[in-house]
Design an enzyme around this catalytic site. Structure first.
Site, PDB file in Angstrom:
ATOM      1  N   GLU A  38     -11.800   2.000  17.586  1.00 45.16           N
ATOM      2  CA  GLU A  38     -12.628   1.687  16.743  1.00 45.16           C
ATOM      3  C   GLU A  38     -13.648   0.663  16.731  1.00 45.16           C
ATOM      4  O   GLU A  38     -14.810   0.572  16.165  1.00 45.16           O
ATOM      5  CB  GLU A  38     -12.148   1.859  15.378  1.00 45.16           C
ATOM      6  CG  GLU A  38     -11.408   0.505  14.955  1.00 45.16           C
ATOM      7  CD  GLU A  38     -10.861   0.550  13.385  1.00 45.16           C
ATOM      8  OE1 GLU A  38     -10.181   1.516  12.894  1.00 45.16           O
ATOM      9  OE2 GLU A  38     -11.014  -0.268  12.854  1.00 45.16           O
ATOM     10  N   ILE A  64       0.727  -1.285   0.005  1.00 46.00           N
ATOM     11  CA  ILE A  64      -0.072  -0.144   0.102  1.00 46.00           C
ATOM     12  C   ILE A  64       0.856   1.088  -0.186  1.00 46.00           C
ATOM     13  O   ILE A  64       0.604   2.342  -0.900  1.00 46.00           O
ATOM     14  CB  ILE A  64      -0.907   0.287   1.034  1.00 46.00           C
ATOM     15  CG1 ILE A  64      -1.866  -1.193   1.009  1.00 46.00           C
ATOM     16  CG2 ILE A  64      -1.817   1.226   1.305  1.00 46.00           C
ATOM     17  CD1 ILE A  64      -2.840  -1.518   2.238  1.00 46.00           C
ATOM     18  N   ASP A 120      11.182   2.656   6.658  1.00 44.23           N
ATOM     19  CA  ASP A 120      10.640   1.274   6.776  1.00 44.23           C
ATOM     20  C   ASP A 120      11.750   0.470   7.439  1.00 44.23           C
ATOM     21  O   ASP A 120      12.778   0.649   7.311  1.00 44.23           O
ATOM     22  CB  ASP A 120      10.275   0.456   5.369  1.00 44.23           C
ATOM     23  CG  ASP A 120       9.571  -0.542   5.467  1.00 44.23           C
ATOM     24  OD1 ASP A 120       9.919  -1.593   5.953  1.00 44.23           O
ATOM     25  OD2 ASP A 120       8.514  -0.569   4.963  1.00 44.23           O
ATOM     26  N   HIS A 127     -13.082   3.040   8.585  1.00 44.49           N
ATOM     27  CA  HIS A 127     -12.319   1.731   8.111  1.00 44.49           C
ATOM     28  C   HIS A 127     -13.002   1.469   6.807  1.00 44.49           C
ATOM     29  O   HIS A 127     -13.304   0.165   6.659  1.00 44.49           O
ATOM     30  CB  HIS A 127     -12.191   0.653   9.030  1.00 44.49           C
ATOM     31  CG  HIS A 127     -11.121  -0.141   9.127  1.00 44.49           C
ATOM     32  ND1 HIS A 127     -10.387  -0.506  10.103  1.00 44.49           N
ATOM     33  CD2 HIS A 127     -10.381  -0.736   8.138  1.00 44.49           C
ATOM     34  CE1 HIS A 127      -9.422  -1.380   9.717  1.00 44.49           C
ATOM     35  NE2 HIS A 127      -9.375  -1.405   8.591  1.00 44.49           N
ATOM     36  N   THR A 175      -4.494   5.473   7.422  1.00 45.45           N
ATOM     37  CA  THR A 175      -5.423   4.464   6.729  1.00 45.45           C
ATOM     38  C   THR A 175      -4.966   3.081   7.007  1.00 45.45           C
ATOM     39  O   THR A 175      -5.075   1.901   6.360  1.00 45.45           O
ATOM     40  CB  THR A 175      -5.524   4.446   5.265  1.00 45.45           C
ATOM     41  OG1 THR A 175      -4.184   4.314   4.538  1.00 45.45           O
ATOM     42  CG2 THR A 175      -6.027   5.489   4.746  1.00 45.45           C
ATOM     43  N   SER A 176      -4.106   3.054   8.052  1.00 44.91           N
ATOM     44  CA  SER A 176      -3.540   1.738   8.430  1.00 44.91           C
ATOM     45  C   SER A 176      -4.269   0.955   9.713  1.00 44.91           C
ATOM     46  O   SER A 176      -4.835   0.134   9.506  1.00 44.91           O
ATOM     47  CB  SER A 176      -1.983   1.786   8.760  1.00 44.91           C
ATOM     48  OG  SER A 176      -1.282   0.814   8.451  1.00 44.91           O
ATOM     49  N   ARG A 177      -3.747   1.335  10.759  1.00 49.95           N
ATOM     50  CA  ARG A 177      -4.453   0.798  12.071  1.00 49.95           C
ATOM     51  C   ARG A 177      -4.541   2.028  13.087  1.00 49.95           C
ATOM     52  O   ARG A 177      -3.571   2.781  13.322  1.00 49.95           O
ATOM     53  CB  ARG A 177      -3.669  -0.389  12.609  1.00 49.95           C
ATOM     54  CG  ARG A 177      -3.862  -1.443  11.865  1.00 49.95           C
ATOM     55  CD  ARG A 177      -5.334  -2.330  11.860  1.00 49.95           C
ATOM     56  NE  ARG A 177      -5.516  -3.525  11.477  1.00 49.95           N
ATOM     57  CZ  ARG A 177      -5.928  -3.363  10.072  1.00 49.95           C
ATOM     58  NH1 ARG A 177      -6.222  -2.375   9.219  1.00 49.95           N
ATOM     59  NH2 ARG A 177      -6.296  -4.719   9.393  1.00 49.95           N
ATOM     60  N   ASP A 208      -8.862   6.852   8.528  1.00 48.25           N
ATOM     61  CA  ASP A 208      -9.698   5.776   8.173  1.00 48.25           C
ATOM     62  C   ASP A 208      -9.693   4.783   9.218  1.00 48.25           C
ATOM     63  O   ASP A 208     -10.689   4.097   9.204  1.00 48.25           O
ATOM     64  CB  ASP A 208      -9.130   5.329   7.087  1.00 48.25           C
ATOM     65  CG  ASP A 208     -10.132   4.368   6.495  1.00 48.25           C
ATOM     66  OD1 ASP A 208     -11.628   4.586   6.471  1.00 48.25           O
ATOM     67  OD2 ASP A 208      -9.923   3.124   6.011  1.00 48.25           O
ATOM     68  N   CYS A 240       2.345   1.196   7.698  1.00 49.96           N
ATOM     69  CA  CYS A 240       3.181  -0.004   8.374  1.00 49.96           C
ATOM     70  C   CYS A 240       2.075  -0.877   9.191  1.00 49.96           C
ATOM     71  O   CYS A 240       0.873  -0.066   9.550  1.00 49.96           O
ATOM     72  CB  CYS A 240       4.164   0.495   9.211  1.00 49.96           C
ATOM     73  SG  CYS A 240       3.649   1.691  10.583  1.00 49.96           S
ATOM     74  N   PRO A 241       2.352  -2.039   9.497  1.00 49.89           N
ATOM     75  CA  PRO A 241       1.379  -2.756  10.467  1.00 49.89           C
ATOM     76  C   PRO A 241       1.407  -2.282  11.644  1.00 49.89           C
ATOM     77  O   PRO A 241       2.436  -1.729  12.056  1.00 49.89           O
ATOM     78  CB  PRO A 241       1.862  -4.129  10.279  1.00 49.89           C
ATOM     79  CG  PRO A 241       3.249  -4.091  10.076  1.00 49.89           C
ATOM     80  CD  PRO A 241       3.475  -2.736   9.142  1.00 49.89           C
TER      81      PRO A 241
END
Ligand code: NAI
Length: 341
Positions: free
Chosen positions: A257, A154, A173, A289, A226-228, A252, A199-200
């Site tokens: 959430e 992504i 990264d 989300h 938009t990840s977590r 997002d 990133c996760p």
């Protein structure tokens, strides 16, 4: 094969019904999320199919194993809601590593443009026949520096979009790739006009955006997540906005959430004060989300999730199996035996 599908939404069903029927899977479909209270619904199933806010913690895993459920098929990429270490040796976990990175990258771009060109405000104004432009001044992306955290599928799709706009791209990264200008996280915070997280969520990345990191950022920085949700400490974000340090936030995802997103709370009292306060901010744009939600992605998610299940039950393994040792080259057995345990 019997599969219990949790947290089902109307948009999930056509794809899962179509691919499920072709594969001979009997889906038991529930709107409720999987957690300790609902896990008994999975009794008698071979597998469960879950999404981002289902809870697959130790007690849930133990109960699933007791019922003889052999696999957890995540219909998403992220797996921070699964206790992989506890699942090891008990229940196989599979995910959909990539269904459409463009769905998420394009949503990030849509949020960024909407926010900085005030499209969300203009939309409401013109609906009310208010054609004034006061307060709608935006800024241009060309020449701005965007800092990307996480240059996987992504992140790289988003980089392509940013380059198309003539932006200067810097990135951070843990595992750098070719052809990208990498800098340290501190340098990224100091130089970026826009920061986008791809990133996760791990123990290492939890609250990557916190009071200290906000302190290192440029005044007026735009943060896109938009990840977590857990990548951002929500209170620190809110304070950064109140102090006028953060120019805008496009979210997002949100830390807390799971109790709120995907549900209709209009007409209810919102218990989460931080979320309520964030939503009142004129420079916060929030979607629930939604970044994955395209026709292409939904179709691909259903096809690959069913494919993972079929592969696992036919061959006792899946290319997309996960364990807490995956990625640690030496330790994960998947490379040798094609299954994690
Ligand atoms: P990916 O696995 O292709 O890329 C993740 C990147 O993050 C990799 O390059 C990896 O090296 C990097 N990374 C890992 N640990 C890091 C660290 N500590 N610091 C910096 N970078 C680190 O994953 P992909 O497909 O690009 O997805 C990224 C994230 O997007 C997922 O983890 C998921 O949480 C989120 N997502 C959100 C969706 C939505 O609807 N909002 C939909 C799909 C994914």
């Amino acid at each position: 094969m019997k599969v219990t599908l949790f947290d089902a939404k109307p948009y999930d069903l056509p794809g899962f019904r179509r691919y499920g029927e072709q594969a001979g899977i009997e889906f038991k479909i529930y709107e409720t999320k999987l957690n300790e209270d609902t896990v008994s619904l999975a009794a008698g199933s071979d597998a469960v199919c879950v999404f981002v806010n289902d809870t697959v913690n130790a007690p849930v895993i133990d109960r699933l194993a007791e019922y003889g459920v052999r696999a957890v098929a995540l219909r998403c990429a992220g797996y921070n809601n699964v206790d992989l270490e506890h699942a090891f040796g008990k229940i196989h976990v599979m995910h959909v590593p990539a269904y459409s990175p463009y769905a998420v990258a394009e949503h990030a771009a849509a949020m960024l443009l909407t926010s900085i060109r005030r499209i969300h405000k203009a939309y409401i104004r013109t609906k009310d026949f208010n054609f004034s432009l006061n307060g709608l001044t935006g800024f241009e992306l060309r020449g701005k520096t965007v800092g990307i955290v996480g240059t996987g599928r992504i992140g790289r799709a988003f980089i392509e979009i940013c380059r198309g706009f003539g932006m200067k791209v810097i990135a951070y990264d843990k595992f750098p790739a070719e052809g990208i200008d990498y800098v340290s996280l501190d340098e990224l915070f100091a130089r970026a006009d826009i920061i986008s997280l791809h990133c996760p969520l791990t123990e290492e990345t939890r609250h990557l955006i916190n009071r200290e990191s906000v302190g290192k950022m440029k005044k007026g920085v735009v943060i896109v997540n938009t990840s977590r949700g857990g990548l951002i400490e929500s209170e620190a974000l809110l304070d950064g906005i109140k102090e006028r340090k953060i120019g805008a936030a496009c979210l997002d995802v949100y830390e807390e959430e799971s109790d709120v997103f995907f549900r209709d709370f209009s007409g209810h009292i919102m218990d989460d004060d931080t979320l309520a306060r964030l939503i009142t901010m004129p420079n916060v744009l929030l979607t629930s989300h939604q970044a994955f939600l395209t026709e292409e992605a939904l179709d691909s998610i259903a096809e690959q999730t069913v494919g993972n299940l079929v592969e696992f039950f036919a061959e006792g393994r899946s290319e997309n199996e996960l364990c807490y040792r995956c990625g640690r080259q030496e330790e994960c057995r998947k490379k040798r035996s094609r299954k994690c345990f």
